[in-house]
Design a protein around this motif. Structure first.
Motif, PDB file in Angstrom:
ATOM      1  N   GLY A   1      19.809  41.800  37.609  1.00 36.15           N
ATOM      2  CA  GLY A   1      20.743  42.417  36.680  1.00 36.15           C
ATOM      3  C   GLY A   1      21.679  43.431  37.295  1.00 36.15           C
ATOM      4  O   GLY A   1      22.491  44.028  36.583  1.00 36.15           O
ATOM      5  N   PHE A   2      21.565  43.642  38.593  1.00 37.98           N
ATOM      6  CA  PHE A   2      22.487  44.525  39.290  1.00 37.98           C
ATOM      7  C   PHE A   2      22.511  44.112  40.763  1.00 37.98           C
ATOM      8  O   PHE A   2      21.665  43.335  41.215  1.00 37.98           O
TER       9      PHE A   2
ATOM     10  N   LEU B   1      16.388  52.846  33.646  1.00 37.21           N
ATOM     11  CA  LEU B   1      16.566  52.600  35.068  1.00 37.21           C
ATOM     12  C   LEU B   1      15.233  52.504  35.795  1.00 37.21           C
ATOM     13  O   LEU B   1      15.178  52.630  37.018  1.00 37.21           O
TER      14      LEU B   1
ATOM     15  N   PHE C   1      21.567  44.649  44.065  1.00 35.38           N
ATOM     16  CA  PHE C   1      20.486  45.409  44.685  1.00 35.38           C
ATOM     17  C   PHE C   1      20.951  46.157  45.932  1.00 35.38           C
ATOM     18  O   PHE C   1      20.610  47.322  46.152  1.00 35.38           O
TER      19      PHE C   1
ATOM     20  N   VAL D   1      19.863  45.799  33.800  1.00 36.85           N
ATOM     21  CA  VAL D   1      18.949  46.171  34.877  1.00 36.85           C
ATOM     22  C   VAL D   1      17.531  45.740  34.506  1.00 36.85           C
ATOM     23  O   VAL D   1      17.053  46.057  33.430  1.00 36.85           O
ATOM     24  N   ARG D   2      16.924  44.980  35.387  1.00 37.71           N
ATOM     25  CA  ARG D   2      15.539  44.551  35.154  1.00 37.71           C
ATOM     26  C   ARG D   2      14.730  44.822  36.417  1.00 37.71           C
ATOM     27  O   ARG D   2      15.105  44.374  37.511  1.00 37.71           O
ATOM     28  N   LEU D   3      13.642  45.561  36.242  1.00 38.95           N
ATOM     29  CA  LEU D   3      12.765  45.939  37.342  1.00 38.95           C
ATOM     30  C   LEU D   3      11.337  45.608  36.919  1.00 38.95           C
ATOM     31  O   LEU D   3      10.880  46.089  35.879  1.00 38.95           O
TER      32      LEU D   3
ATOM     33  N   LYS E   1      15.849  52.563  39.885  1.00 39.29           N
ATOM     34  CA  LYS E   1      17.197  52.447  40.473  1.00 39.29           C
ATOM     35  C   LYS E   1      17.772  53.868  40.516  1.00 39.29           C
ATOM     36  O   LYS E   1      18.482  54.293  39.614  1.00 39.29           O
TER      37      LYS E   1
ATOM     38  N   THR F   1      13.684  42.755  41.294  1.00 43.73           N
ATOM     39  CA  THR F   1      14.818  43.295  40.559  1.00 43.73           C
ATOM     40  C   THR F   1      15.833  42.212  40.220  1.00 43.73           C
ATOM     41  O   THR F   1      15.948  41.196  40.916  1.00 43.73           O
TER      42      THR F   1
ATOM     43  N   ASN G   1      15.955  40.826  46.957  1.00 40.79           N
ATOM     44  CA  ASN G   1      16.160  41.830  45.896  1.00 40.79           C
ATOM     45  C   ASN G   1      14.838  42.471  45.464  1.00 40.79           C
ATOM     46  O   ASN G   1      14.586  42.658  44.261  1.00 40.79           O
TER      47      ASN G   1
ATOM     48  N   TYR H   1      22.541  49.889  45.980  1.00 41.99           N
ATOM     49  CA  TYR H   1      21.868  51.076  45.457  1.00 41.99           C
ATOM     50  C   TYR H   1      20.671  51.525  46.288  1.00 41.99           C
ATOM     51  O   TYR H   1      19.871  50.703  46.767  1.00 41.99           O
TER      52      TYR H   1
END
Length: 119
Positions: free
Chosen positions: A25-26, A108, A28, A1-3, A97, A23, A76, A31
């Motif tokens: 790595g997940f 997160l 988007f 996860v990168r934010l 997240k 964002t 994203n 979630y």
């Protein structure tokens, strides 16, 4: 996860800013997402959430009517439009997240972005 948050700045009372959160790595679109903040000397505060599709949002009383959360699921990216800023909005702002009212750990959340409201 990168934010990764951006857009924080020094602004005068009554001014506006728009924060962005890029964002990766997940997935988007799977979630709900939120914005949190931490003012100097205070704990982490949840301020706003938006659902997966961007159709429903929620706000803390402290920002209701002044802040607007939104998301671009094609990019994203999460946003927070902040209007009528007050000195008490000075804080480090985090995208997270998580859903409404949650205060997730640092894994997160983004690294944070400083918003300073001062004349």
């Amino acid at each position: 996860v990168r934010l990764v948050e951006s857009g924080g700045d020094l602004v005068q009372p009554g001014g506006s800013l728009r924060l962005s959160c890029s964002t990766s790595g997940f997935i988007f679109t799977w979630y709900d997402m939120s914005w949190l903040r931490q003012a100097p000397g205070k704990g982490l505060e949840w301020i706003s959430s938006i659902n997966k599709g961007g159709t429903n949002s929620a706000y803390a009383d402290s920002v209701q009517g002044r802040f607007t959360i939104s998301r671009d699921n094609d990019r994203n990216t999460l946003y927070l439009q902040m209007n009528s800023l007050k000195s008490e909005d000075t804080a480090v702002y985090f995208c997270a997240k998580c859903g409404k009212g949650e205060l997730p750990d640092s894994g997160l959340r983004g690294q944070g972005n400083q918003v300073t409201v001062s004349s």
